[in-house]
Design a protein around this motif. Structure first.
Motif, PDB file in Angstrom:
ATOM      1  N   ALA A 203       0.844  -1.203   0.000  1.00 13.30           N
ATOM      2  CA  ALA A 203       0.000   0.000   0.000  1.00 13.30           C
ATOM      3  C   ALA A 203       0.874   1.246   0.000  1.00 13.30           C
ATOM      4  O   ALA A 203       1.968   1.231   0.557  1.00 13.30           O
ATOM      5  CB  ALA A 203      -0.898  -0.010   1.228  1.00 13.30           C
ATOM      6  N   PRO A 204       0.401   2.368  -0.618  1.00 11.01           N
ATOM      7  CA  PRO A 204       1.189   3.596  -0.585  1.00 11.01           C
ATOM      8  C   PRO A 204       1.375   4.063   0.868  1.00 11.01           C
ATOM      9  O   PRO A 204       0.446   4.005   1.660  1.00 11.01           O
ATOM     10  CB  PRO A 204       0.327   4.602  -1.367  1.00 11.01           C
ATOM     11  CG  PRO A 204      -0.772   3.816  -2.001  1.00 11.01           C
ATOM     12  CD  PRO A 204      -0.897   2.518  -1.292  1.00 11.01           C
ATOM     13  N   GLY A 205       2.591   4.481   1.191  1.00  9.58           N
ATOM     14  CA  GLY A 205       2.861   4.943   2.555  1.00  9.58           C
ATOM     15  C   GLY A 205       2.836   3.828   3.577  1.00  9.58           C
ATOM     16  O   GLY A 205       2.784   4.075   4.780  1.00  9.58           O
ATOM     17  N   GLY A 206       2.907   2.576   3.104  1.00 10.25           N
ATOM     18  CA  GLY A 206       2.809   1.437   4.015  1.00 10.25           C
ATOM     19  C   GLY A 206       3.928   1.339   5.036  1.00 10.25           C
ATOM     20  O   GLY A 206       3.774   0.716   6.084  1.00 10.25           O
ATOM     21  N   VAL A 207       5.049   1.976   4.738  1.00  7.22           N
ATOM     22  CA  VAL A 207       6.213   1.870   5.634  1.00  7.22           C
ATOM     23  C   VAL A 207       6.167   2.932   6.737  1.00  7.22           C
ATOM     24  O   VAL A 207       7.028   2.952   7.623  1.00  7.22           O
ATOM     25  CB  VAL A 207       7.531   1.970   4.822  1.00  7.22           C
ATOM     26  CG1 VAL A 207       7.876   3.435   4.525  1.00  7.22           C
ATOM     27  CG2 VAL A 207       8.682   1.287   5.550  1.00  7.22           C
ATOM     28  N   ALA A 208       5.144   3.793   6.712  1.00  4.58           N
ATOM     29  CA  ALA A 208       5.088   4.938   7.644  1.00  4.58           C
ATOM     30  C   ALA A 208       5.309   4.566   9.108  1.00  4.58           C
ATOM     31  O   ALA A 208       6.068   5.259   9.794  1.00  4.58           O
ATOM     32  CB  ALA A 208       3.771   5.693   7.467  1.00  4.58           C
ATOM     33  N   PRO A 209       4.703   3.493   9.640  1.00  5.47           N
ATOM     34  CA  PRO A 209       4.934   3.205  11.063  1.00  5.47           C
ATOM     35  C   PRO A 209       6.411   2.920  11.368  1.00  5.47           C
ATOM     36  O   PRO A 209       6.907   3.298  12.428  1.00  5.47           O
ATOM     37  CB  PRO A 209       4.089   1.942  11.320  1.00  5.47           C
ATOM     38  CG  PRO A 209       3.190   1.784  10.146  1.00  5.47           C
ATOM     39  CD  PRO A 209       3.787   2.534   9.008  1.00  5.47           C
ATOM     40  N   VAL A 210       7.115   2.275  10.419  1.00  4.76           N
ATOM     41  CA  VAL A 210       8.536   1.976  10.623  1.00  4.76           C
ATOM     42  C   VAL A 210       9.347   3.263  10.507  1.00  4.76           C
ATOM     43  O   VAL A 210      10.245   3.530  11.316  1.00  4.76           O
ATOM     44  CB  VAL A 210       9.032   0.931   9.602  1.00  4.76           C
ATOM     45  CG1 VAL A 210      10.465   0.508   9.931  1.00  4.76           C
ATOM     46  CG2 VAL A 210       8.114  -0.284   9.586  1.00  4.76           C
TER      47      VAL A 210
END
Lengths: 224, 233
Positions: A203-210
């Protein structure tokens, strides 16, 4: 044991002959083959490269494929990516004998000038892989839902003691019959207060939590 | 009556520590040419391995052992020129650019571990003068001096490392029976001691051997161009 249990100025810099104040924060990423370590590194680079000066060290089992994936996808210029060879034993190179990785990290800092962050990606290994504190300041362990929702319950040093546990490929959970609430509960049981995040890099921006977690670690590193 | 007195200053234990494959000096990622020899079909079983190790011991093993013994003696001299001379002597005895780079890389890695274990001005000088790494036997000899070992012990370490690393690599690469490989190494022990003695004699006489194995040089050059490989050398 959690990294915060020892002083931030202790082990990591001891054998590097670089004053800790003058070096980049080092974060290791480990986890089983195929869980999405390289995809996470690539996504982190894309998310952070405009705000930070960063570099990556990869440790493939027998090729330089991970480094080439990062190059092909142009997440960083080639001079910011170094591949280390591990002689059949990827866990040895990040845990028992970290000399080749330390050299790669130091050479990147020497050739590129001051960096904010260096990501060290381990070769795909098993659940027992863990980084030496002499090599990295924090470590992220990446597992994925398609490996089975029992992985958090099985534990091991990566699952139970990493500074951040990433459960990747949540988009596949319905397809493989993985129960995310069970994984979250087991992770909490294994890890106590240590954080766990669920990601879908598709998903786009899926890495945000990391990426947010990395920013917080960097903030603490600068204020130490 | 055999002499049962341990060597002074814990030297026996230090020797064991340095020879231990778990000593973090980078060797685990190197096969000493075994990976290329396996691919070329030159090592298929423990008999081939025994022949390969014997050849390696009497060529690069002997040269490395003599350089290491000479470096232990040279490290007692506060003037670093003698060690620099030995580093150039190692260059001259290593025709393959790939093997020269490997030797310096392993030297640099050993130096890191040695400085942590046995801090010593001779090691600091070596690091200052060779920031990209001095040749491995030169660092090994200097480390031996810093750790209170003799030139003969340094030579013994170099000779042992010349066969131990490739033997372990073949266990991983070919799935050889580890007991048979241990037996191969055990049978080589008298030859290891003989090569060590020859190396020490040569170093004392200032007549460093230049034994080399052209096939190892060629295989190393080929190996360095491979795209897919398990070992760094």
């Amino acid at each position: 044991m959690h990294r915060d249990h020892i002083g931030l100025d202790q082990a990591p810099a001891r054998h590097t002959y670089t004053p800790p104040s003058a070096r980049a924060l080092r974060i290791g990423l480990g986890g089983p083959v195929g869980s999405g370590k390289t995809a996470t590194v690539a996504a982190l680079c894309r998310a952070l490269r405009t705000e930070l000066s960063l570099a990556v060290v990869t440790n493939d089992i027998y090729t330089t494929e991970d480094a080439e994936f990062l190059l092909r996808n142009a997440v960083l210029p080639p001079e910011r990516i170094t591949a280390v060879e591990t002689g059949c034993c990827p866990h040895t190179a990040i845990r028992d004998d970290i000399s080749a990785n330390l050299e790669a990290v130091e050479d990147l800092e020497a050739s590129l000038g001051p960096l904010d962050l260096i990501l060290v990606e381990s070769g795909g290994d098993n659940l027992t892989a863990t980084f030496s504190r002499g090599l990295v300041d924090h470590q992220i362990f990446v597992i994925d839902v398609s490996g089975g929702d029992k992985i958090p319950r099985k534990g091991g040093p990566g699952v139970s003691a990493s500074d951040l546990l990433v459960v990747n490929k949540t988009d596949l959970a319905p397809l493989v019959g993985a129960d995310l609430t069970v994984m979250a509960r087991d992770a909490r049981h294994q890890r106590g207060d240590l954080p766990t995040v669920f990601t879908s890099l598709a998903a786009p921006g899926g890495v945000a939590p990391v990426a947010d977690w990395v920013r917080a670690r960097l903030d603490a590193w600068r204020r130490r | 009556m055999p002499d049962r007195t341990p060597a002074p200053g814990g030297a026996t234990a230090v020797l064991l520590l340095l020879a231990d494959g778990r000593f973090p000096a980078g060797g685990h990622a190197h096969s000493g040419g075994a990976e290329a020899a396996v691919r070329a079909g030159r090592i298929r079983d423990q008999d081939d391995l025994a022949a390969f190790l014997t050849g390696r011991l009497h060529t690069t093993g002997l040269t490395a052992a003599a350089l290491a013994a000479a470096a232990t003696a040279a490290a007692t001299d506060p003037d670093p020129d003698r060690l620099d001379d030995l580093d150039r002597a190692a260059d001259a005895r290593t025709p393959s650019p790939a093997l020269r780079a490997t030797s310096r890389r392993l030297g640099r890695q050993l130096l890191r571990a040695a400085r942590a274990a046995w801090p010593h001005p001779a090691l600091d000088r070596l690091a200052d003068r060779h920031p990209r790494g001095a040749h491995h036997p030169v660092v090994l000899g200097t480390t031996a001096h810093a750790a209170g070992l003799t030139p003969a012990q340094a030579a013994s370490l170099a000779a042992y490392e010349s066969v131990n690393g490739p033997a372990t690599a073949c266990v991983r690469l070919l799935g050889l029976d580890p007991y048979r490989v241990a037996a191969v190494l055990a049978r080589l022990a008298p030859e290891l001691d003989a090569v060590t003695a020859e190396a020490v004699r040569a170093a004392e006489q200032g007549d460093l051997p230049a034994a080399s194995a052209p096939l190892l040089d060629i295989l190393a050059e080929q190996h360095s161009t491979w795209k897919v490989r398990l070992f760094a050398s």
